[in-house]
Design an enzyme around this catalytic site. Structure first.
Site: not given
Ligand code: IMP
Ligand code: MG
Length: 174
Positions: A41, A101, A150, A157, A163
């Site tokens: 989302k 991330d 974060f 969110d 959000r």
């Molecule tokens: P990753 O890159 O596989 O760790 O995941 C990225 C996803 O994790 C993003 O699409 C977000 O939904 C969620 N995410 C990662 N860091 C954050 C943050 O700081 N706040 C909110 N959602 C996050």
């Protein structure tokens, strides 16, 4: 407990950066049939603002991926809970994501969408969060780079909260 937060990216900064990204995207896809795939989302607000800043219409589609549980760390396992509905074969496709991330989510989605054989596939993300990257993914358009923290607001969110805040905040007691 009241969330302790620090405003990281203001509305004005977001609006200005979206104008710049839209200008860059419109230069790169002149007169092209572009499909923008938002990752639900988190990317819905960013995508909505970005498409309205473009000088030409685009086709919008969505995927929904789940990686995080209710907390703030990735489970490492990605699931598609809603796939694209557009035909992507031989079309220009631009993924629109809120934040990168670990990189696992976009790496997974990129590989998945490549199986549809698009003409081109690029990625636009609002926030590149560097510190914990495990998989390098090619980010063609990046709104902001942050080192860590974060973040919530503007689509992002924490367990479905915060959000709809119009700015991006760092949660300090998350
Ligand atoms: P990753 O890159 O596989 O760790 O995941 C990225 C996803 O994790 C993003 O699409 C977000 O939904 C969620 N995410 C990662 N860091 C954050 C943050 O700081 N706040 C909110 N959602 C996050
Ligand atoms: Mg997301």
């Amino acid at each position: 407990m009241e969330a302790q937060k620090r405003c990281l990216i203001s509305r004005e900064d977001i609006a200005q950066r979206i104008k710049e990204l839209a200008a860059q995207i419109s230069r790169d896809y002149p007169g092209r049939d572009l499909v923008m795939v938002g990752v639900l989302k988190g990317a819905f607000i960013f995508l909505a603002d970005l498409v309205r800043a473009l000088p030409f219409p685009v086709v919008v589609d969505f995927v929904r991926l789940k990686s995080y549980g209710a907390g703030t760390t990735s489970s490492g396992e990605i699931h598609i809970t809603k796939d694209v509905e557009e035909t992507l074969k031989d079309r220009d496709v631009l993924i629109v994501e809120d934040i990168v991330d670990l990189g696992l989510t976009l790496d997974f989605l990129r590989k998945h969408l490549l199986t549809h054989q698009p003409r081109s596939l690029k990625i636009c993300c609002l926030i590149d969060k560097r510190e914990r990257r495990q998989v390098e993914v090619p980010l063609d358009y990046t709104g902001f780079v942050v080192e860590k923290g974060f973040l919530v607001g503007y689509g992002l969110d924490c367990a479905e909260g915060n959000r709809t805040w119009p700015e991006v905040y760092e949660l300090l007691n998350c």
